[in-house]
Scaffold this motif. Structure first.
Motif, PDB file in Angstrom:
ATOM      1  N   GLN A  45       0.943  -1.128  -0.199  1.00 48.75           N
ATOM      2  CA  GLN A  45      -0.011   0.000   0.025  1.00 48.75           C
ATOM      3  C   GLN A  45       0.771   1.259  -0.052  1.00 48.75           C
ATOM      4  O   GLN A  45       1.696   1.448   0.858  1.00 48.75           O
ATOM      5  CB  GLN A  45      -0.952   0.137   1.231  1.00 48.75           C
ATOM      6  CG  GLN A  45      -1.764  -1.120   1.302  1.00 48.75           C
ATOM      7  CD  GLN A  45      -3.078  -1.066   0.332  1.00 48.75           C
ATOM      8  OE1 GLN A  45      -3.137   0.088  -0.065  1.00 48.75           O
ATOM      9  NE2 GLN A  45      -3.600  -2.354   0.054  1.00 48.75           N
ATOM     10  N   SER A  47       0.678   5.502  -0.096  1.00 52.64           N
ATOM     11  CA  SER A  47      -0.172   6.734   0.119  1.00 52.64           C
ATOM     12  C   SER A  47       0.526   7.948  -0.164  1.00 52.64           C
ATOM     13  O   SER A  47       1.808   8.058   0.323  1.00 52.64           O
ATOM     14  CB  SER A  47      -0.801   6.741   1.530  1.00 52.64           C
ATOM     15  OG  SER A  47      -1.506   7.705   1.788  1.00 52.64           O
ATOM     16  N   ASP A  75      -2.451   3.905  -3.851  1.00 47.90           N
ATOM     17  CA  ASP A  75      -3.623   3.196  -3.187  1.00 47.90           C
ATOM     18  C   ASP A  75      -4.436   4.121  -2.451  1.00 47.90           C
ATOM     19  O   ASP A  75      -5.841   3.899  -2.175  1.00 47.90           O
ATOM     20  CB  ASP A  75      -3.246   2.047  -2.706  1.00 47.90           C
ATOM     21  CG  ASP A  75      -2.437   1.059  -3.251  1.00 47.90           C
ATOM     22  OD1 ASP A  75      -2.730   0.322  -4.152  1.00 47.90           O
ATOM     23  OD2 ASP A  75      -0.997   0.912  -2.969  1.00 47.90           O
ATOM     24  N   HIS A  76      -3.833   5.206  -1.914  1.00 45.89           N
ATOM     25  CA  HIS A  76      -4.321   6.022  -0.964  1.00 45.89           C
ATOM     26  C   HIS A  76      -3.833   7.365  -1.142  1.00 45.89           C
ATOM     27  O   HIS A  76      -2.601   7.675  -1.376  1.00 45.89           O
ATOM     28  CB  HIS A  76      -4.187   5.693   0.360  1.00 45.89           C
ATOM     29  CG  HIS A  76      -4.813   6.226   1.550  1.00 45.89           C
ATOM     30  ND1 HIS A  76      -4.336   7.602   1.664  1.00 45.89           N
ATOM     31  CD2 HIS A  76      -5.918   5.839   2.381  1.00 45.89           C
ATOM     32  CE1 HIS A  76      -5.221   7.899   3.178  1.00 45.89           C
ATOM     33  NE2 HIS A  76      -5.970   7.158   3.189  1.00 45.89           N
ATOM     34  N   LEU A 123     -10.688   6.555  -6.792  1.00 46.32           N
ATOM     35  CA  LEU A 123     -10.323   6.543  -5.407  1.00 46.32           C
ATOM     36  C   LEU A 123     -11.518   7.073  -4.837  1.00 46.32           C
ATOM     37  O   LEU A 123     -11.899   8.183  -5.008  1.00 46.32           O
ATOM     38  CB  LEU A 123      -8.791   7.447  -5.092  1.00 46.32           C
ATOM     39  CG  LEU A 123      -7.739   6.626  -5.185  1.00 46.32           C
ATOM     40  CD1 LEU A 123      -7.537   6.299  -6.664  1.00 46.32           C
ATOM     41  CD2 LEU A 123      -6.711   7.277  -4.599  1.00 46.32           C
ATOM     42  N   ASN A 130      -9.560  12.283   2.957  1.00 45.88           N
ATOM     43  CA  ASN A 130      -8.831  10.928   2.618  1.00 45.88           C
ATOM     44  C   ASN A 130      -9.564  10.152   1.474  1.00 45.88           C
ATOM     45  O   ASN A 130     -10.735  10.141   1.936  1.00 45.88           O
ATOM     46  CB  ASN A 130      -8.339  10.164   4.056  1.00 45.88           C
ATOM     47  CG  ASN A 130      -7.453  10.682   4.604  1.00 45.88           C
ATOM     48  OD1 ASN A 130      -6.418  10.425   4.767  1.00 45.88           O
ATOM     49  ND2 ASN A 130      -7.795  11.658   5.687  1.00 45.88           N
ATOM     50  N   ALA A 132      -9.404   6.532  -1.021  1.00 56.10           N
ATOM     51  CA  ALA A 132      -8.816   5.101  -0.811  1.00 56.10           C
ATOM     52  C   ALA A 132      -9.272   4.287  -2.323  1.00 56.10           C
ATOM     53  O   ALA A 132     -10.342   4.544  -2.641  1.00 56.10           O
ATOM     54  CB  ALA A 132      -8.867   4.391   0.225  1.00 56.10           C
ATOM     55  N   ALA A 137      -7.373  -0.358   1.260  1.00 51.75           N
ATOM     56  CA  ALA A 137      -6.458   0.603   1.059  1.00 51.75           C
ATOM     57  C   ALA A 137      -6.840   1.752   2.373  1.00 51.75           C
ATOM     58  O   ALA A 137      -5.835   2.906   2.235  1.00 51.75           O
ATOM     59  CB  ALA A 137      -6.429   1.215  -0.054  1.00 51.75           C
ATOM     60  N   ARG A 138      -7.809   1.720   2.910  1.00 46.36           N
ATOM     61  CA  ARG A 138      -8.204   2.746   3.918  1.00 46.36           C
ATOM     62  C   ARG A 138      -7.014   2.572   4.990  1.00 46.36           C
ATOM     63  O   ARG A 138      -6.482   1.648   5.447  1.00 46.36           O
ATOM     64  CB  ARG A 138      -9.679   2.624   4.521  1.00 46.36           C
ATOM     65  CG  ARG A 138     -10.591   2.904   3.626  1.00 46.36           C
ATOM     66  CD  ARG A 138     -11.958   2.457   4.388  1.00 46.36           C
ATOM     67  NE  ARG A 138     -13.073   2.733   3.845  1.00 46.36           N
ATOM     68  CZ  ARG A 138     -14.334   3.033   3.972  1.00 46.36           C
ATOM     69  NH1 ARG A 138     -14.586   2.916   5.442  1.00 46.36           N
ATOM     70  NH2 ARG A 138     -15.399   3.326   3.198  1.00 46.36           N
ATOM     71  N   CYS A 139      -6.643   3.637   5.637  1.00 46.18           N
ATOM     72  CA  CYS A 139      -5.472   3.849   6.406  1.00 46.18           C
ATOM     73  C   CYS A 139      -6.249   3.313   7.952  1.00 46.18           C
ATOM     74  O   CYS A 139      -6.850   4.017   8.559  1.00 46.18           O
ATOM     75  CB  CYS A 139      -4.969   5.382   6.873  1.00 46.18           C
ATOM     76  SG  CYS A 139      -3.680   5.099   7.827  1.00 46.18           S
TER      77      CYS A 139
END
Length: 265
Positions: A45, A47, A75-76, A123, A130, A132, A137-139
Motif C-alpha cells: 500500500q 499513500s 492506493d491512497h 479513489l 482521505n 482510498a 487501502a483505507r488507513c
C-alpha cells in the motif's frame, strides 16, 4: 520483512514554487521514483499526502499536483488544507504581510477539484480528507484516531492513546534518543480524558468518516439539530432515516466544522 505493508510519502505538491513557500526542500520529480522503490521493496500500500491552499498556489498548480500524484498510481491519497501554524516561518511571513492567509473560498474550490479528480481516477473518499482505492487501502491507523480506538505512537513527538489516557513523547530527536539510551521512558506528558471530552472528540472525529456518526451517541440537543442539518443539505437524509447515522453530504464535508458545532450545542 517485519510485517509493515504501508508507506506514506509527504509529497505535498508537485509545483516547485509551492514547495518553496512551504519550506519543503525535496525535488517533486523524485516522487515517482521513490514510489517505485517502495513497490519494489514489497510495500503493498502506497499513500501520498498533499496540501492545498498555499499562498500563491493557483487552481492550475493544484490540479497539476493532484494529477502528478495520480500518475504514481497510489492506493491512497490524503489532501489537507493548509493550516498556518504559530511558530513556523510561514506564520511569520503571513504576520509580516509578505503572504496572505489561505482563502476559505479558494480552499473549498480546491477541495472539490481534488474530489472530482480523485473520484474519476477510482479513489473514493472515506474520511473528509482521505481517499482510498478500496476498503483494504483505507488507513487503519488513522481510522483508529477517528473511531476512538487505542494506538501506540513510536518516535519523537509521537502521541499514543489507550483506555481514555493520551500521552505524547518528547519532541526533539536528541532528547528522545537520550531517554532511550538511559533506559527511561520517552513520554513527556499525559492526560486522562473525562467523559465530556471523550463525547466531544467522538462527535468531532467520527462524523468525518463516510459511514458517519451513530446518532445514539448524541445528546438530546444534538439529535434535535440533525433535521435542520438535513434540510440544509449538510447531512444525508437516507443515512439518518435508515440507520440514525449522521453522515456528511459532499456539501457537508466543506462545512464539517459547522456541522460539529451544531451537534455539540
Amino acid at each position: 520483512a517485519a510485517g509493515y505493508n504501508r508507506i506514506s510519502f509527504g509529497m505535498q505538491s508537485a509545483v516547485p514554487h509551492v514547495l518553496a513557500t512551504l519550506d519543503r526542500t525535496h525535488d517533486p520529480e523524485r516522487v515517482p521514483g521513490v514510489v517505485a522503490d517502495a513497490r519494489a521493496a514489497g510495500f503493498d500500500q502506497i499513500s501520498l499526502d498533499l496540501i492545498y491552499g498555499t499562498p500563491g498556489e493557483s487552481a492550475a498548480d493544484w490540479s497539476t499536483s493532484v494529477e502528478a500524484a495520480l500518475a504514481c498510481e497510489p492506493d491512497h491519497v490524503s489532501a489537507y488544507s493548509l493550516i498556518v501554524e504559530e511558530g513556523t516561518a510561514l506564520a511569520r511571513r503571513v504576520k509580516r504581510g509578505e503572504l496572505p492567509m489561505p482563502d476559505e473560498d479558494d480552499l473549498a474550490d480546491k477541495y472539490l477539484a481534488a474530489d472530482d479528480l480523485l473520484t474519476a481516477a477510482g479513489l473514493d473518499w472515506y474520511e473528509v480528507s482521505n481517499w482510498a482505492r478500496d476498503d483494504d487501502a483505507r488507513c487503519r491507523h488513522n481510522l483508529g484516531y477517528w473511531t476512538g480506538a487505542d494506538w501506540w505512537g513510536v518516535g519523537p513527538g509521537a502521541h499514543s492513546h489507550a483506555g481514555g489516557v493520551r500521552w505524547w513523547n518528547v519532541k526533539h530527536p536528541a532528547a528522545y534518543g537520550d531517554r532511550l539510551a538511559a533506559g527511561a521512558s520517552p513520554a513527556h506528558a499525559r492526560e486522562v480524558l473525562d467523559d465530556h471530552t471523550q463525547h466531544v472528540e467522538r462527535v468531532l472525529l467520527e462524523v468525518r468518516i463516510r459511514e458517519g456518526l451513530d446518532g445514539r451517541a448524541l445528546d438530546a440537543a444534538g439529535r434535535a439539530a440533525v433535521p435542520g442539518l438535513v434540510e440544509r443539505g449538510l447531512v444525508s437524509l437516507a443515512a439518518w432515516e435508515h440507520g440514525e447515522r449522521v453522515a456528511l453530504t459532499r456539501r457537508g464535508r466543506l462545512l464539517a466544522d459547522l456541522v460539529v458545532r451544531e451537534l455539540l450545542p
